[in-house]
Design an enzyme around this catalytic site. Structure first.
Site, PDB file in Angstrom:
ATOM      1  CE  LYS A 113       0.131  -2.641   3.582  1.00  0.00           C
ATOM      2  NZ  LYS A 113      -0.433  -2.836   4.899  1.00  0.00           N
ATOM      3  N   GLY A 142      -6.299  -6.544   3.839  1.00  0.00           N
ATOM      4  CA  GLY A 142      -5.875  -7.955   3.882  1.00  0.00           C
ATOM      5  C   GLY A 142      -6.694  -8.876   3.005  1.00  0.00           C
ATOM      6  CE  LYS A 213      -3.915  -1.594   4.968  1.00  0.00           C
ATOM      7  NZ  LYS A 213      -3.944  -2.119   6.338  1.00  0.00           N
TER       8      LYS A 213
HETATM    9  P1  NAP Z   1       7.809  -9.160   6.082  1.00  0.00           P
HETATM   10  O1  NAP Z   1       7.260 -10.263   6.901  1.00  0.00           O
HETATM   11  O2  NAP Z   1       8.734  -8.183   6.705  1.00  0.00           O
HETATM   12  O3  NAP Z   1       8.498  -9.832   4.794  1.00  0.00           O
HETATM   13  C1  NAP Z   1       9.259  -9.087   3.884  1.00  0.00           C
HETATM   14  C2  NAP Z   1      10.020 -10.075   3.011  1.00  0.00           C
HETATM   15  O4  NAP Z   1      10.712  -9.346   2.014  1.00  0.00           O
HETATM   16  C3  NAP Z   1      11.060 -10.908   3.743  1.00  0.00           C
HETATM   17  O5  NAP Z   1      11.068 -12.212   3.210  1.00  0.00           O
HETATM   18  C4  NAP Z   1      12.400 -10.206   3.428  1.00  0.00           C
HETATM   19  O6  NAP Z   1      13.490 -11.089   3.322  1.00  0.00           O
HETATM   20  C5  NAP Z   1      12.109  -9.650   2.059  1.00  0.00           C
HETATM   21  N1  NAP Z   1      12.825  -8.405   1.793  1.00  0.00           N
HETATM   22  C6  NAP Z   1      12.572  -7.184   2.334  1.00  0.00           C
HETATM   23  N2  NAP Z   1      13.429  -6.274   1.811  1.00  0.00           N
HETATM   24  C7  NAP Z   1      14.216  -6.930   0.947  1.00  0.00           C
HETATM   25  C8  NAP Z   1      15.292  -6.540   0.100  1.00  0.00           C
HETATM   26  N3  NAP Z   1      15.728  -5.280   0.066  1.00  0.00           N
HETATM   27  N4  NAP Z   1      15.876  -7.479  -0.671  1.00  0.00           N
HETATM   28  C9  NAP Z   1      15.446  -8.762  -0.626  1.00  0.00           C
HETATM   29  N5  NAP Z   1      14.431  -9.201   0.147  1.00  0.00           N
HETATM   30  C10 NAP Z   1      13.831  -8.287   0.936  1.00  0.00           C
HETATM   31  O7  NAP Z   1       6.610  -8.290   5.471  1.00  0.00           O
HETATM   32  P2  NAP Z   1       5.089  -8.726   5.248  1.00  0.00           P
HETATM   33  O8  NAP Z   1       4.319  -8.529   6.517  1.00  0.00           O
HETATM   34  O9  NAP Z   1       5.040 -10.016   4.558  1.00  0.00           O
HETATM   35  O10 NAP Z   1       4.590  -7.547   4.286  1.00  0.00           O
HETATM   36  C11 NAP Z   1       4.947  -7.521   2.931  1.00  0.00           C
HETATM   37  C12 NAP Z   1       4.085  -6.504   2.201  1.00  0.00           C
HETATM   38  O11 NAP Z   1       2.722  -6.878   2.314  1.00  0.00           O
HETATM   39  C13 NAP Z   1       4.168  -5.082   2.742  1.00  0.00           C
HETATM   40  O12 NAP Z   1       4.019  -4.190   1.682  1.00  0.00           O
HETATM   41  C14 NAP Z   1       2.961  -4.982   3.671  1.00  0.00           C
HETATM   42  O13 NAP Z   1       2.517  -3.666   3.840  1.00  0.00           O
HETATM   43  C15 NAP Z   1       1.979  -5.799   2.877  1.00  0.00           C
HETATM   44  N6  NAP Z   1       0.875  -6.383   3.651  1.00  0.00           N
HETATM   45  C16 NAP Z   1       1.123  -7.054   4.786  1.00  0.00           C
HETATM   46  C17 NAP Z   1       0.090  -7.663   5.468  1.00  0.00           C
HETATM   47  C18 NAP Z   1       0.325  -8.438   6.746  1.00  0.00           C
HETATM   48  O14 NAP Z   1      -0.659  -8.907   7.331  1.00  0.00           O
HETATM   49  N7  NAP Z   1       1.551  -8.625   7.180  1.00  0.00           N
HETATM   50  C19 NAP Z   1      -1.212  -7.577   4.973  1.00  0.00           C
HETATM   51  C20 NAP Z   1      -1.436  -6.866   3.787  1.00  0.00           C
HETATM   52  C21 NAP Z   1      -0.393  -6.285   3.123  1.00  0.00           C
HETATM   53  P3  NAP Z   1      14.049 -11.923   4.600  1.00  0.00           P
HETATM   54  O15 NAP Z   1      12.946 -12.882   4.919  1.00  0.00           O
HETATM   55  O16 NAP Z   1      15.259 -12.607   4.127  1.00  0.00           O
HETATM   56  O17 NAP Z   1      14.281 -10.909   5.682  1.00  0.00           O
HETATM   57  N1  HSE Z   2      -0.169  -3.714   9.105  1.00  0.00           N
HETATM   58  C1  HSE Z   2      -1.369  -3.852   8.348  1.00  0.00           C
HETATM   59  C2  HSE Z   2      -2.553  -3.918   9.288  1.00  0.00           C
HETATM   60  C3  HSE Z   2      -1.307  -5.101   7.525  1.00  0.00           C
HETATM   61  O1  HSE Z   2      -2.358  -4.127  10.484  1.00  0.00           O
HETATM   62  O2  HSE Z   2      -3.681  -3.724   8.840  1.00  0.00           O
HETATM   63  C4  HSE Z   2      -2.464  -5.273   6.584  1.00  0.00           C
HETATM   64  O3  HSE Z   2      -2.433  -4.310   5.576  1.00  0.00           O
END
Ligand code: NAP
Ligand code: HSE
Length: 435
Positions: A113, A142, A213
């Site tokens: 986002k 989500g 968002k």
């Molecule tokens: P996360 O758990 O921190 O995972 C990020 C991943 O990207 C990790 O595997 C990390 O590698 C890799 N990464 C980050 N920077 C990198 C770089 N410079 N080079 C190579 N690999 C890199 O994040 P997440 O919670 O999955 O969120 C990912 C995206 O989805 C974000 O944009 C977030 O806003 C969005 N999102 C998240 C959720 C949620 O519930 N978490 C929901 C909706 C949307 P390593 O594993 O090796 O550290």
């Molecule tokens: N950090 C975000 C939340 C993840 O708590 O809603 C989903 O976009």
């Protein structure tokens, strides 16, 4: 005849950028439900390469180490990869890698986002020029399908407002503070451990994630994008257990709300905590769930609700986009994004936005403080809807709720109250949801 016998499978090779919370969810669905997806779509989805930062990190999913790479070109420039999924987070290197993938004529699916809210217009333009898709359902709320309905099912609707709870982490925190009287810090740590929070949870608690968002929702609901800097943004950091308790006594629940509403002079676009009446549909949205209300001229009010964050629900939204992009790819029908990011809207300054307000003031005992509060409000044409006086051993608290008033006028009254010597301090100012 066994259904499987009739399926002619076409392979769709996927490049994943990231294998954290969301990436692991996507990988699990693609691999654990591979056969199901093949039967359902006639397509065989194969994760081909996965970009990570740390090859040695212990993963939440069992992945063939041969798929992992720290070289982004192994994903975005891989000749066999058909679709790229970006789940890294942050603006860079996500922006450059998505641009590289689009330039290599690969459709892109992202959950980012922050990136879409700030660079959506340029990336949309690039996707259009390259004749490929850029999908981002998982970037808002989500697992809840909301961007698809806004762009397709509601394509003929004159949407008047989109508002609700769009951040799972803060809703999880506020729900636990309300129902279990738990501390803010304790619950935030739990939300982080569950994978709900952003890499830097300030984005959640300060309201930035919800503002991003909201910018995306507004772009797709009104076919006009908003500049993120124009979205008023206030988080939940100042919400005290005392205000949650007083709100409850008055018949309200405290929620972080994001509101985009069409007005004659422009668009309201704001994120802030709000007192929501206990009987309102948003009041019942608890924990990590999100709830988004869409108000349309013809359709009336719709409520979309479900898990707003977390590995599998967000993975589901990403995989939905993967299937849609793969079908377009196979049918040769890529690259038809809507209008959402073409025209910019005028966002109304906050002073012009109308709200009613909850106020908690500490006043000197035995003074004319109450009379002064009533006088200042009434001189500004603001009605006092409720007033409670709580006398403790050492202090007197006034808890009040006003009628609806323009924010500019209310802020002038607030300055006058703060200048009164009998009013020791303003402990809380929270807007109330005006439907
Ligand atoms: P996360 O758990 O921190 O995972 C990020 C991943 O990207 C990790 O595997 C990390 O590698 C890799 N990464 C980050 N920077 C990198 C770089 N410079 N080079 C190579 N690999 C890199 O994040 P997440 O919670 O999955 O969120 C990912 C995206 O989805 C974000 O944009 C977030 O806003 C969005 N999102 C998240 C959720 C949620 O519930 N978490 C929901 C909706 C949307 P390593 O594993 O090796 O550290
Ligand atoms: N950090 C975000 C939340 C993840 O708590 O809603 C989903 O976009």
């Amino acid at each position: 005849v066994d259904r499987e016998e009739k399926i002619v499978l076409q392979e769709i090779k996927i490049g994943l950028l990231g294998l954290g919370t969301v990436g692991s969810g996507v990988y699990r669905i693609l691999t654990e439900r591979q056969k199901f997806l093949a039967q359902k779509t006639g397509l065989n989805f194969i994760p081909k390469r996965i970009l990570v930062r740390d090859l040695g990190r212990k993963r939440a999913v069992a992945v063939d180490p041969g798929l992992l790479t720290t070289d982004p070109t192994q994903v975005v420039a891989h000749p066999e990869i058909d679709l790229v999924v970006e789940v890294l987070g942050g603006v860079e290197p996500a922006r450059s890698l998505i641009a590289a993938a689009l330039q290599a004529k690969k459709s892109v699916i992202t959950a980012n986002k922050e990136l879409i809210a700030t660079h959506g217009a340029q990336l949309y333009q690039l996707a259009r020029e390259q004749g490929v898709d850029l999908f981002f359902e998982a970037s808002v709320a989500g697992g809840i399908p909301i961007l698809g309905p806004l762009q397709h099912s509601l394509a003929g609707e004159d949407i008047e407002a989109v508002y609700g709870i769009v951040n799972g982490t803060t809703n999880y925190i506020l729900t636990a503070m309300t129902e279990q009287a738990r501390s803010y810090a304790d619950v935030l740590a739990e939300a982080q451990a569950l994978g709900y929070a952003e890499a830097d949870p300030t984005a959640d608690v300060a309201g930035h994630d919800a503002a991003r968002k909201l910018a995306i929702l507004a772009a797709l609901a009104f076919d006009q994008y908003v500049d993120l800097d124009d979205v008023y943004c206030e988080g939940i950091e100042k919400i005290k257990p005392a205000d949650i308790a007083f709100a409850s006594q008055l018949g309200y629940v405290v929620k972080l709300v994001a509101i985009a509403r069409k007005k004659a002079a422009g668009l309201e676009a704001r994120v802030h905590p709000a007192l929501v009446p206990a009987g309102h549909p948003l009041a019942g949205i608890k924990g990590v769930f999100n709830g988004i209300i869409v108000e349309g001229w013809a359709v009336g009010s719709l409520l979309f609700t479900g898990a707003g964050a977390g590995q599998m629900p967000t993975g589901s939204a990403v995989v939905g986009d993967i299937v849609a992009a793969a079908k377009n790819y196979v049918a040769g029908q890529r690259g038809k994004p809507g209008l959402g990011f073409v025209k910019k809207s005028r966002v109304l300054p906050m002073e012009e936005v109308e709200n009613s307000y909850y106020l908690r003031l500490q006043v000197e005992a035995g003074t004319m403080a109450v009379a002064k509060v009533v006088r200042h409000l009434s001189e500004a044409g603001v009605e006092l809807k409720t007033l409670e006086i709580c006398k403790g051993n050492e202090q007197v608290d006034l808890i009040l709720k006003t009628s609806t008033v323009k924010e500019g006028i209310f802020m002038q009254v607030l300055s006058l109250l703060q200048a009164e010597r009998d009013i020791k301090q303003v402990d809380a100012v929270i807007r109330c949801l005006v439907e």
